[in-house]
Motif scaffolding. Structure first.
Motif, PDB file in Angstrom:
ATOM      1  N   GLY A 106      -4.662  19.326  63.395  1.00  0.00           N
ATOM      2  CA  GLY A 106      -5.880  19.403  64.005  1.00  0.00           C
ATOM      3  C   GLY A 106      -6.107  19.466  65.259  1.00  0.00           C
ATOM      4  N   GLY A 107      -4.765  19.711  66.123  1.00  0.00           N
ATOM      5  CA  GLY A 107      -5.304  19.658  67.723  1.00  0.00           C
ATOM      6  C   GLY A 107      -3.838  19.814  68.326  1.00  0.00           C
ATOM      7  N   VAL A 108      -3.850  19.013  69.214  1.00  0.00           N
ATOM      8  CA  VAL A 108      -2.371  18.997  70.199  1.00  0.00           C
ATOM      9  C   VAL A 108      -2.163  17.505  70.444  1.00  0.00           C
ATOM     10  N   ARG A 109      -0.683  17.372  70.671  1.00  0.00           N
ATOM     11  CA  ARG A 109       0.028  16.137  71.057  1.00  0.00           C
ATOM     12  C   ARG A 109       0.311  16.409  72.564  1.00  0.00           C
ATOM     13  N   TRP A 110      -0.015  15.474  73.419  1.00  0.00           N
ATOM     14  CA  TRP A 110       0.403  15.426  74.876  1.00  0.00           C
ATOM     15  C   TRP A 110       1.643  14.760  75.063  1.00  0.00           C
ATOM     16  N   ALA A 111       2.386  15.152  76.163  1.00  0.00           N
ATOM     17  CA  ALA A 111       3.750  14.394  76.611  1.00  0.00           C
ATOM     18  C   ALA A 111       3.728  12.803  76.361  1.00  0.00           C
ATOM     19  N   ASP A 112       2.607  12.418  76.596  1.00  0.00           N
ATOM     20  CA  ASP A 112       2.497  10.880  76.641  1.00  0.00           C
ATOM     21  C   ASP A 112       2.232  10.241  75.225  1.00  0.00           C
ATOM     22  N   GLY A 113       2.247  11.108  74.162  1.00  0.00           N
ATOM     23  CA  GLY A 113       1.906  10.853  73.034  1.00  0.00           C
ATOM     24  C   GLY A 113       0.620  10.823  72.186  1.00  0.00           C
ATOM     25  N   SER A 114      -0.356  10.902  73.339  1.00  0.00           N
ATOM     26  CA  SER A 114      -1.860  10.902  72.752  1.00  0.00           C
ATOM     27  C   SER A 114      -2.187  12.222  72.312  1.00  0.00           C
ATOM     28  N   GLU A 115      -3.175  12.248  71.481  1.00  0.00           N
ATOM     29  CA  GLU A 115      -3.636  13.436  70.569  1.00  0.00           C
ATOM     30  C   GLU A 115      -5.073  13.842  71.186  1.00  0.00           C
ATOM     31  N   ALA A 116      -5.536  15.218  70.868  1.00  0.00           N
ATOM     32  CA  ALA A 116      -6.722  15.533  71.101  1.00  0.00           C
ATOM     33  C   ALA A 116      -6.987  16.607  70.035  1.00  0.00           C
ATOM     34  N   GLY A 117      -8.425  16.546  69.411  1.00  0.00           N
ATOM     35  CA  GLY A 117      -8.646  17.445  68.322  1.00  0.00           C
ATOM     36  C   GLY A 117      -9.078  19.138  69.372  1.00  0.00           C
ATOM     37  N   VAL A 118      -8.851  20.020  68.666  1.00  0.00           N
ATOM     38  CA  VAL A 118      -8.901  21.170  69.160  1.00  0.00           C
ATOM     39  C   VAL A 118      -9.463  22.271  68.024  1.00  0.00           C
ATOM     40  N   ASP A 119     -10.372  22.960  68.375  1.00  0.00           N
ATOM     41  CA  ASP A 119     -10.848  23.761  67.311  1.00  0.00           C
ATOM     42  C   ASP A 119     -10.299  25.494  67.407  1.00  0.00           C
ATOM     43  N   THR A 120      -9.850  25.725  68.629  1.00  0.00           N
ATOM     44  CA  THR A 120      -9.250  27.073  68.985  1.00  0.00           C
ATOM     45  C   THR A 120      -8.286  27.086  69.962  1.00  0.00           C
ATOM     46  N   VAL A 121      -7.137  27.848  70.041  1.00  0.00           N
ATOM     47  CA  VAL A 121      -6.091  28.022  71.039  1.00  0.00           C
ATOM     48  C   VAL A 121      -6.208  29.410  71.297  1.00  0.00           C
ATOM     49  N   ILE A 122      -6.363  29.849  72.559  1.00  0.00           N
ATOM     50  CA  ILE A 122      -6.340  31.217  72.830  1.00  0.00           C
ATOM     51  C   ILE A 122      -4.998  31.427  73.816  1.00  0.00           C
ATOM     52  N   TRP A 123      -4.084  32.047  73.541  1.00  0.00           N
ATOM     53  CA  TRP A 123      -2.776  32.324  73.828  1.00  0.00           C
ATOM     54  C   TRP A 123      -2.764  33.617  74.876  1.00  0.00           C
ATOM     55  N   CYS A 124      -2.790  33.187  76.044  1.00  0.00           N
ATOM     56  CA  CYS A 124      -2.765  34.005  77.039  1.00  0.00           C
ATOM     57  C   CYS A 124      -1.338  34.089  77.570  1.00  0.00           C
ATOM     58  N   THR A 125      -0.280  34.708  76.752  1.00  0.00           N
ATOM     59  CA  THR A 125       0.996  34.471  77.140  1.00  0.00           C
ATOM     60  C   THR A 125       1.777  35.705  77.026  1.00  0.00           C
ATOM     61  N   GLY A 126       0.991  36.724  77.524  1.00  0.00           N
ATOM     62  CA  GLY A 126       1.532  38.165  77.925  1.00  0.00           C
ATOM     63  C   GLY A 126       1.923  39.071  76.660  1.00  0.00           C
ATOM     64  N   PHE A 127       2.812  40.210  77.018  1.00  0.00           N
ATOM     65  CA  PHE A 127       2.846  41.227  76.079  1.00  0.00           C
ATOM     66  C   PHE A 127       4.442  41.602  76.239  1.00  0.00           C
ATOM     67  N   ARG A 128       4.900  42.371  75.391  1.00  0.00           N
ATOM     68  CA  ARG A 128       6.212  43.071  75.243  1.00  0.00           C
ATOM     69  C   ARG A 128       5.997  44.712  75.306  1.00  0.00           C
ATOM     70  N   PRO A 129       6.787  45.222  75.995  1.00  0.00           N
ATOM     71  CA  PRO A 129       6.643  46.879  75.807  1.00  0.00           C
ATOM     72  C   PRO A 129       6.719  47.298  74.343  1.00  0.00           C
TER      73      PRO A 129
END
Length: 353
Positions: A265-288
């Motif tokens: 339902g979301g993400v877990r942060w490094a400190d162990g806490s969690e947050a609800g998330v609806d959408t993740v947009i990956w701006c993580t580049g491209f390959r040729p």
């Protein structure tokens, strides 16, 4: 039926059009094969708010200045599409739209270019397919179990698609900063921007024209045996275009360290806490996008084809144009691709004649 020509250019975006301009000046017979049904290259698929990093006069292909866009210092993607369309028509470049190239193969003294509409036999090929059609998604922990929506930069259009949602934007480059800024300034979206390392904003007075000058100075220094200036990487990662600057100055563009994993339902942060998330947009580049060249068996490390300038080391009849600095400094930019296209056209002319 097999058609014949001196050079097949694969891709009709900015790199392919620049190649066509210089091939015509060299007097070679050529055709440009483009998978898109309309002119404009990848620019016609960009998100609504995207703007160039440079003013129009510093964002031009060879031989034809880009006109200024009324009311805009930095033209938007639609203006670039109009410019590329006008460029293609103005020079009457032989672009065949709606033609997908599936494979390039050796065939004696020539190269066979297999498409979904037929076969071309060429004496040489310029591959100018870019990277937009091959988005990269990292193998982030939990990505397969997350039940929300996941998009890449290529799928993003506008903030209106995410009203009332919590959106996480992943990526510390220009795309991540621009998309996060646009969502934050809209005010109807809860946005969290996460990056692998703290983002580095360039000074406000540095734009794409200045970056091109820096890249050029670095290339000249290396060619002359002088110390590496560090180039663009020494200045920072993110160009402070107006929306990015506005969001940053309003304290709406503060990046958080990368989450440790995605949950259903979301993400877990490094400190162990969690947050609800609806959408993740990956701006993580491209390959040729090089799958059409697979039959030539030229791939080296990191999926790249080793080159000397734009010429493939393992196949002198093949040149690669516009994929990034490994095919020439700034070759993936409007202002930078012209020089590399000229070099490729001259090299092929010398080879073929």
């Amino acid at each position: 039926m097999t058609q014949h020509t001196d050079v097949v250019v694969v891709g009709g975006g900015q790199a392919g059009l620049a190649a066509g301009y210089h091939l015509r000046r060299q007097g070679l017979d050529f055709v440009i094969l483009d998978a898109d049904p309309a002119p404009g290259g990848s620019w016609q698929h960009m998100w609504d708010s995207l703007h160039l990093f440079s003013p129009a006069q510093h964002s031009s292909l060879p031989g034809r200045l880009m006109p200024a866009q009324p009311g805009e210092t930095y033209p938007d993607a639609g203006h670039v599409v109009d410019y590329l369309t006008d460029y293609e028509k103005g020079y009457d470049l032989p672009v065949q739209h709606g033609t997908r190239v599936d494979a390039v193969r050796r065939d004696g003294e020539g190269l066979l270019v297999e498409t979904d509409t037929g076969i071309w036999r060429a004496r040489a090929v310029i591959s100018a397919t870019g990277t937009w059609s091959r988005p990269f998604l990292p193998d982030a922990p939990g990505r397969v179990v997350f039940t929300g929506r996941q998009l890449h930069t290529v799928n993003y259009r506008c903030p209106a698609d995410f009203v009332g949602q919590h959106v996480i934007v992943v990526g510390g480059g220009n795309s991540g900063a621009q998309i996060a800024a646009g969502l934050a300034l809209d005010g109807r979206v809860e946005v969290t921007w996460v990056t692998q390392r703290p983002p580095q904003f360039l000074a406000d007075d540095i734009d794409g024209h200045a970056l091109f000058d820096v890249a050029t100075a670095r290339r000249r220094a290396l060619e002359q045996g002088r110390s590496d200036t560090g180039g663009i990487a020494s200045l920072g990662d993110i160009v402070a275009v107006p929306p990015v600057r506005a969001a940053r100055d309003a304290a709406l563009l503060t990046a958080k360290p990368m989450f440790s994993q995605l949950t259903p339902g979301g993400v877990r942060w490094a400190d162990g806490s969690e947050a609800g998330v609806d959408t993740v947009i990956w701006c993580t580049g491209f390959r040729p996008a090089l799958s059409h060249l697979a039959p030539l068996n030229l791939r080296g490390t990191h999926g790249r084809i080793p080159t000397d300038g734009t010429r493939a080391l393992g196949e002198p009849r093949l040149h690669l144009l516009g994929y990034g600095d490994w095919t020439g400094p700034a070759s993936a930019t409007l202002i930078g691709v012209g020089r590399r296209a000229r070099d490729a056209a001259r090299a092929l002319t010398a080879l073929l004649r």
